[in-house]
Design a protein around this motif. Structure first.
Motif: not given
Length: 329
Positions: A44-52
């Motif tokens: 949770a939250g990792l794609q928002e933080r590090f990108g697709e």
């Protein structure tokens, strides 16, 4: 230090974030891990933080996830792939066994395969079929494939960082029954734990209790009850199932003379048999009684109404220890 105590699940997320932040070659891939943060929200939250491009949602295709991870790993990346449940890992076996585990040997170390395959495993959460398997022995049998199972938030954090930094493939099995069971302080210091070491959680002199994953909780509870009965238990968390740190186990049994091995996987062909055989071969002179196993049953994990009847519990462990203490040879 974390501001608050965190769960094992949150420790996994914390370690993944640390790895992504520190190493641009690390990336995550799996089904629903990006937008939804994974079925258990481990990402949770990792794609928002590090990108697709660093946290990649894939199709529902375990074979593709594993094959893509092998390709990425041999070309300089460090993929961390998620299989939603261990029961879905079988389509990935071809790539894990025939390619990932053999890459260093096949290429005479010209290529390595630094991938991690994460999978929640084990029963106890009222899941449907194919969601509660404990088939770690299948994976631990494969030379070249490390198999790691954390049993606490701190060990989840350190072992996962160790797995991601390993230059060889690691299957990282997360006991979902204890994902949110307890909270402890975990320091986000980036320190990895070794992938070849058992952890002695409690010192004792009468009997050695050996376990891993979720069953460590019941094992520690049994040790507390047995202490009230005047029996001193040494408790060891195996943590890495391949390679197993036999030296620590042998040293403990040399001190106590007795051993009970506890796991929720089926009894037949389980890792408990491998540990018991090694002790019988190498510590026969120190053993006061034959090693004993407390395990799941040789059946498919039942549906939720009966799954607690399948899982070993504290009473089972306590009873096994009393039997060993009364053994007369």
């Amino acid at each position: 230090m974390s501001d608050t105590a965190i769960t094992l699940l949150e420790a996994v997320n914390l370690a993944l974030a640390r790895a992504l932040e520190e190493d641009a070659d690390v990336l995550l891939l799996g089904e629903d891990i990006g937008t939804n943060g994974g079925v258990f929200r481990a990402t949770a939250g990792l794609q928002e933080r590090f990108g697709e491009r660093r946290v990649i949602d894939t199709p529902l295709a375990e074979t593709m996830i594993a094959g893509l991870s092998v390709g990425m790993a041999t070309q300089g990346l460090r993929p961390v792939a998620e299989i939603q449940f261990m029961g879905f890992i079988f389509p990935a076996f071809e790539h894990l066994v025939a390619h990932a585990a053999r890459m260093r040997h096949r290429t005479r170390s010209r290529l390595t395969c630094p991938l991690v395959l994460r999978a929640p495993f084990g029963g106890g959460i009222h899941a449907p079929e194919h969601h509660s398997e404990s088939t770690e022995a299948l994976l631990a049998h494969i030379p070249g494939l490390k198999v790691v199972v954390p049993s606490s938030p701190a060990r989840a954090y350190g072992l996962l960082l160790g797995a991601i930094r390993s230059d060889d493939p690691v299957v990282f099995l997360e006991p979902k029954r204890i994902y949110r069971a307890t909270k402890t302080l975990v320091e986000d210091d980036g320190r990895a734990l070794p992938l070849d070491t058992c952890f002695t959680l409690r010192e004792g002199h009468d009997v050695t209790l050996v376990s891993w994953g979720a069953m460590v909780s019941e094992t520690l509870s049994a040790a507390d009850r047995l202490a009230d009965a005047g029996i001193s238990c040494e408790v060891i968390d195996v943590a890495t199932l391949n390679p197993i740190d036999h030296a620590t186990l042998l040293a403990s049994v040399a001190k106590t003379g007795r051993c009970v091995i506890i796991h929720e996987a089926p009894r037949h062909g389980g890792l408990g048999a491998e540990i018991a055989a090694s002790l019988a071969e190498q510590a026969a002179g120190e053993l006061k009684a034959p090693p004993k196993r407390v395990t799941g049953h040789d059946t498919i994990m039942p549906y939720y109404r009966n799954e607690l009847l399948y899982l070993p519990d504290t009473d089972d462990i306590v009873a096994a220890v009393h039997e060993l203490m009364e053994y007369a040879g």
